[in-house]
Design a protein around this motif. Structure first.
Motif, PDB file in Angstrom:
ATOM      1  N   UNK A 161      37.490  51.183  32.659  1.00 19.32           N
ATOM      2  CA  UNK A 161      37.554  52.297  33.616  1.00 19.32           C
ATOM      3  C   UNK A 161      38.474  51.970  34.788  1.00 19.32           C
ATOM      4  N   UNK A 162      39.457  51.135  34.544  1.00 22.98           N
ATOM      5  CA  UNK A 162      40.298  50.638  35.624  1.00 22.98           C
ATOM      6  C   UNK A 162      41.128  51.726  36.284  1.00 22.98           C
ATOM      7  N   UNK A 163      41.086  51.743  37.604  1.00 20.89           N
ATOM      8  CA  UNK A 163      41.986  52.550  38.434  1.00 20.89           C
ATOM      9  C   UNK A 163      42.284  51.710  39.657  1.00 20.89           C
ATOM     10  N   UNK A 164      42.950  50.576  39.400  1.00 24.76           N
ATOM     11  CA  UNK A 164      43.136  49.546  40.411  1.00 24.76           C
ATOM     12  C   UNK A 164      44.360  49.828  41.263  1.00 24.76           C
ATOM     13  N   UNK A 165      44.190  49.633  42.566  1.00 28.39           N
ATOM     14  CA  UNK A 165      45.326  49.774  43.475  1.00 28.39           C
ATOM     15  C   UNK A 165      45.084  48.914  44.691  1.00 28.39           C
ATOM     16  N   UNK A 166      46.081  48.161  45.110  1.00 33.16           N
ATOM     17  CA  UNK A 166      45.940  47.292  46.281  1.00 33.16           C
ATOM     18  C   UNK A 166      47.216  47.344  47.093  1.00 33.16           C
ATOM     19  N   UNK A 167      47.077  47.512  48.409  1.00 37.36           N
ATOM     20  CA  UNK A 167      48.235  47.509  49.296  1.00 37.36           C
ATOM     21  C   UNK A 167      48.835  46.119  49.376  1.00 37.36           C
TER      22      UNK A 167
END
Length: 298
Positions: A292-298
């Motif tokens: 279920x990945x919806x990964x986001x990192x600044x």
């Protein structure tokens, strides 16, 4: 070395000027038999020259080379296209896992439709073929120990716009082959191997017009769609993700993948190791690879 000069790899001297009679004298027993059969039928005359990958109305090697030149793109030379100018795909023959960008995009779309219809992945036995490999194939064919082979410098494999497919497509009359013959042309892939002097059901050519480098038509979104062809830890085989710098989103339907393709996001199929290397390159932690990945990192 120019093709009209003999070399140590066995290319016939003066080949571009050979007529059909000269070709019969220059090939091995198997080649001569195939060429003689072709000459008995005018519409197959070209098969005596290109030995399989033929163009209508071509009767000499010089004409075959001229016809092949019409497929040239990007200022490249047949069989000498740098890998960096093509898109990587999975292929069984070592070093052949590359196609011209537009051919690769359409192959990947075709492969999704094939899997949905046939129930298995559309595999490539051989894609791009170097000039040196074509010389080797040609020499084997002349000696009667190999399959059909186009004269070096005339094969569409050397432009990165031909594929020899597996997955049952290589078997005439199979469900996979019938589906491909009926549907691949709508993706720009034509079953040209059907018309060879010795039919090759597995051989398809991409016939779409070259639209320029991928960057010219895709923009610079920095995003790529990547599908793993081998099992990944915890998520199995077939995991597909939209990758960007420090971002990963799991794509769960073909519709999502196709929607991204339509707007020009590059699509690749890679093995397990390369999938992980791409994730690392995009500065995404491997722990982000989840169902279920919806990964986001600044």
């Amino acid at each position: 070395m120019p093709l009209d000069e003999s070399d140590s790899r066995g290319l016939p001297s003066g080949a571009p000027s050979l007529d059909r009679r000269g070709l019969l004298l220059g090939v091995g027993v198997a080649g001569a038999v195939a060429a003689a059969a072709a000459l008995s039928r005018p519409e197959r005359a070209a098969a005596a020259v290109q030995l399989g990958e033929t163009t209508a109305g071509v009767d000499t090697v010089a004409e075959a080379l001229a016809a092949a030149a019409l497929q040239a793109w990007g200022g490249q030379t047949n069989g000498k296209v740098p890998a960096a100018l093509m898109s990587p795909v999975q292929a069984s023959v070592a070093g052949s896992g590359y196609l011209r960008d537009d051919a690769a995009r359409q192959y990947l779309s075709l492969s999704l439709a094939f899997r949905s219809a046939v129930g298995r992945s559309l595999t490539i036995t051989e894609g791009y073929r170097s000039y040196e490999r074509q010389v080797d194939y040609w020499n084997r064919y002349q000696a009667g120990t190999g399959n059909l082979a186009a004269y070096p410098g005339t094969s569409n494999h050397g432009w990165g716009i031909s594929c020899d497919f597996g997955a049952g497509v290589d078997q005439a009359g199979s469900v996979a082959k019938r589906w491909m013959d009926a549907n691949a042309p709508s993706y720009g892939w034509s079953p040209t191997g059907n018309t060879f002097s010795r039919p090759e059901p597995w051989h398809f050519d991409y016939v779409g017009a070259y639209a320029g480098p991928a960057g010219a038509v895709q923009g610079d979104s920095g995003l790529v769609t990547v599908r793993a062809t081998e099992a990944l830890d915890g998520v199995g085989t077939g995991y597909t993700a939209l990758l960007g710098f420090r971002s990963l989103r799991h794509l769960t339907t073909i519709d999502k993948v196709n929607a991204l393709r339509v707007v020009g996001v590059p699509y690749y199929e890679v093995g397990r190791q390369n999938f992980y290397l791409l994730v690392d390159a995009f500065s995404v932690p491997r722990t982000a690879i989840t169902g279920d990945s919806d990964y986001w990192r600044r």
